[in-house]
Design a protein around this motif. Structure first.
Motif, PDB file in Angstrom:
ATOM      1  N   GLY A 238     -10.158 -65.463  42.945  1.00 39.11           N
ATOM      2  CA  GLY A 238      -9.847 -63.981  42.714  1.00 39.11           C
ATOM      3  C   GLY A 238      -8.555 -64.162  43.690  1.00 39.11           C
ATOM      4  O   GLY A 238      -8.268 -63.094  44.188  1.00 39.11           O
ATOM      5  N   SER A 239      -8.163 -64.904  44.023  1.00 38.55           N
ATOM      6  CA  SER A 239      -6.751 -64.770  45.037  1.00 38.55           C
ATOM      7  C   SER A 239      -5.572 -64.982  44.504  1.00 38.55           C
ATOM      8  O   SER A 239      -5.116 -66.161  43.800  1.00 38.55           O
ATOM      9  CB  SER A 239      -7.076 -65.082  46.299  1.00 38.55           C
ATOM     10  OG  SER A 239      -6.100 -65.030  47.134  1.00 38.55           O
ATOM     11  N   GLY A 240      -4.177 -64.543  44.855  1.00 35.69           N
ATOM     12  CA  GLY A 240      -3.050 -65.064  44.771  1.00 35.69           C
ATOM     13  C   GLY A 240      -2.400 -66.212  45.793  1.00 35.69           C
ATOM     14  O   GLY A 240      -3.290 -66.502  46.428  1.00 35.69           O
ATOM     15  N   HIS A 241      -1.334 -66.100  46.208  1.00 34.52           N
ATOM     16  CA  HIS A 241      -0.898 -67.198  46.879  1.00 34.52           C
ATOM     17  C   HIS A 241      -1.125 -66.779  48.643  1.00 34.52           C
ATOM     18  O   HIS A 241      -1.231 -67.646  49.399  1.00 34.52           O
ATOM     19  CB  HIS A 241       0.825 -67.382  46.978  1.00 34.52           C
ATOM     20  CG  HIS A 241       1.668 -68.502  47.706  1.00 34.52           C
ATOM     21  ND1 HIS A 241       1.194 -69.717  47.884  1.00 34.52           N
ATOM     22  CD2 HIS A 241       2.244 -68.291  48.728  1.00 34.52           C
ATOM     23  CE1 HIS A 241       2.089 -70.324  48.407  1.00 34.52           C
ATOM     24  NE2 HIS A 241       2.733 -69.509  49.050  1.00 34.52           N
ATOM     25  N   TYR A 242      -1.327 -65.718  48.922  1.00 28.69           N
ATOM     26  CA  TYR A 242      -1.360 -65.049  50.011  1.00 28.69           C
ATOM     27  C   TYR A 242      -3.120 -65.245  50.128  1.00 28.69           C
ATOM     28  O   TYR A 242      -3.639 -64.763  50.395  1.00 28.69           O
ATOM     29  CB  TYR A 242      -0.963 -63.979  50.589  1.00 28.69           C
ATOM     30  CG  TYR A 242       0.473 -63.950  50.130  1.00 28.69           C
ATOM     31  CD1 TYR A 242       1.575 -64.155  51.256  1.00 28.69           C
ATOM     32  CD2 TYR A 242       1.544 -63.497  49.506  1.00 28.69           C
ATOM     33  CE1 TYR A 242       2.860 -64.496  51.346  1.00 28.69           C
ATOM     34  CE2 TYR A 242       2.208 -63.627  48.566  1.00 28.69           C
ATOM     35  CZ  TYR A 242       3.869 -64.154  50.084  1.00 28.69           C
ATOM     36  OH  TYR A 242       4.920 -64.106  50.171  1.00 28.69           O
ATOM     37  N   LEU A 243      -3.409 -66.089  49.973  1.00 26.45           N
ATOM     38  CA  LEU A 243      -5.271 -66.576  50.302  1.00 26.45           C
ATOM     39  C   LEU A 243      -5.573 -66.058  51.374  1.00 26.45           C
ATOM     40  O   LEU A 243      -6.615 -65.453  51.087  1.00 26.45           O
ATOM     41  CB  LEU A 243      -5.401 -67.786  50.045  1.00 26.45           C
ATOM     42  CG  LEU A 243      -5.400 -69.016  50.668  1.00 26.45           C
ATOM     43  CD1 LEU A 243      -5.658 -69.890  50.074  1.00 26.45           C
ATOM     44  CD2 LEU A 243      -3.768 -69.211  50.665  1.00 26.45           C
ATOM     45  N   MET A 244      -4.690 -66.370  52.615  1.00 28.10           N
ATOM     46  CA  MET A 244      -5.479 -65.927  54.074  1.00 28.10           C
ATOM     47  C   MET A 244      -5.243 -64.370  54.382  1.00 28.10           C
ATOM     48  O   MET A 244      -6.416 -64.012  54.902  1.00 28.10           O
ATOM     49  CB  MET A 244      -4.791 -66.472  54.833  1.00 28.10           C
ATOM     50  CG  MET A 244      -3.885 -65.697  55.437  1.00 28.10           C
ATOM     51  SD  MET A 244      -2.549 -66.882  53.746  1.00 28.10           S
ATOM     52  CE  MET A 244      -0.681 -65.830  54.923  1.00 28.10           C
ATOM     53  N   LEU A 245      -5.038 -63.573  53.244  1.00 28.36           N
ATOM     54  CA  LEU A 245      -5.215 -62.211  53.128  1.00 28.36           C
ATOM     55  C   LEU A 245      -5.765 -61.809  52.144  1.00 28.36           C
ATOM     56  O   LEU A 245      -7.696 -60.818  52.671  1.00 28.36           O
ATOM     57  CB  LEU A 245      -3.705 -60.728  52.975  1.00 28.36           C
ATOM     58  CG  LEU A 245      -2.198 -62.234  54.487  1.00 28.36           C
ATOM     59  CD1 LEU A 245      -1.249 -61.496  53.840  1.00 28.36           C
ATOM     60  CD2 LEU A 245      -3.005 -60.726  55.596  1.00 28.36           C
ATOM     61  N   SER A 246      -5.731 -62.384  50.850  1.00 25.13           N
ATOM     62  CA  SER A 246      -7.051 -60.932  50.326  1.00 25.13           C
ATOM     63  C   SER A 246      -8.720 -62.931  49.809  1.00 25.13           C
ATOM     64  O   SER A 246      -8.968 -61.712  48.963  1.00 25.13           O
ATOM     65  CB  SER A 246      -5.710 -61.927  48.514  1.00 25.13           C
ATOM     66  OG  SER A 246      -5.448 -62.659  48.394  1.00 25.13           O
TER      67      SER A 246
END
Length: 276
Positions: A238-246
């Motif tokens: 359930g995450s896009g490229h900015y995984l450390m945020l989302s």
């Protein structure tokens, strides 16, 4: 335990001012390295999670955040930035966590300075792209970034390739605001350098434990495991490229497990992977 926040520090890499911040104590230290057009604040969730029990270092690569600016850049310049910060912060046997293009940066640091590195974590790292993907970037994206309508090409790349439909609106605004502030020479030189290699040699040369946490990047993970059978691979949901945020909770949990598996920092002479 509350994090012990230290005053921001400054390192110098080839005369360029590199801003960084260190929080907490405990080994091995975690060094978080942001991707292009980001800054060290993208790792706020990781700093909050880990700095209560180990040292956490974040930095702004050159021409990002509070660091000095340059006209053109190559991946090797970012490698120098990380090494300069590691030396200034007196780090040995740290775990380097690189997002996006900084996955390649972390691998190169590990190959060049194994004494500084206990392990490498690639957070949706842009390595081992299938050759048609890499060639398309070199033949279409890089020339477009060198033309008059470079900003339009950059906007299209981030909206169409980097960002995902499910990304929160505040994340999209944050990313696109950074795109609007980009400089054409920097952007073209960066993407030309990034896409010049698939980083297979760096994957092989980084003789330390390796974790790839995948979200969106088209990395060939089967090839990764062929090059490094000992590598660990995780997938966020359930995450896009900015995984450390989302997907911060998922990322942090995988990092915790990786740290448990690799154990405490070792002497430089002991930094070897099994069978090497």
């Amino acid at each position: 335990m509350d994090a012990q926040v230290k005053a921001p520090g400054v390192a110098s890499a080839g005369g360029v001012r590199i801003a960084y911040e260190s929080a907490g104590t405990g080994a091995p230290a975690l060094v978080f390295i942001h991707g292009v057009l980001e800054d060290r604040t993208y790792f706020a969730s990781q700093v909050a999670h880990f700095s209560g029990r180990r040292q956490v270092v974040t930095l702004d690569l050159r021409d990002h955040g509070e660091s000095g600016g340059v006209a053109e850049v190559a991946i090797e310049d970012f490698v120098a930035d990380v090494i300069a910060v590691a030396e200034e912060a007196d780090l040995q046997g740290a775990v380097l966590c690189g997002h996006s293009m900084s996955g390649a940066v972390a691998l190169k640091v590990a190959a060049e300075r194994p004494d500084l590195v206990r392990g490498v974590v690639l957070l949706d790292g842009t390595v081992l792209f299938p050759e048609p993907v890499r060639q398309a970037a070199l033949e279409k994206l890089v020339p477009a970034l060198g033309a008059d309508h470079w900003l339009e090409a950059l906007r299209g790349y981030f909206r169409g390739t980097i960002l995902s439909p499910g990304d929160p609106p505040d994340l999209v605004r944050r990313v696109m605001a950074a795109v609007e502030q980009a400089h054409p020479q920097f952007v073209q030189s960066f993407f030309n350098s990034l896409m010049a290699s698939d980083y297979a040699d760096d994957v092989r040369s980084a003789r330390c434990p390796l974790l790839y946490i995948h979200a969106k990047a088209p990395a060939d993970l089967q090839r990764l495991l062929e090059l490094r059978p000992d590598a660990m691979v995780g997938q966020v949901i359930g995450s896009g490229h900015y995984l450390m945020l989302s997907a911060a909770d998922q990322v942090n949990a995988m990092l915790e497990r990786f740290l448990d598996l690799i154990g405490p920092a070792r002497r430089p002479a002991d930094l070897r992977v099994s069978g090497s």
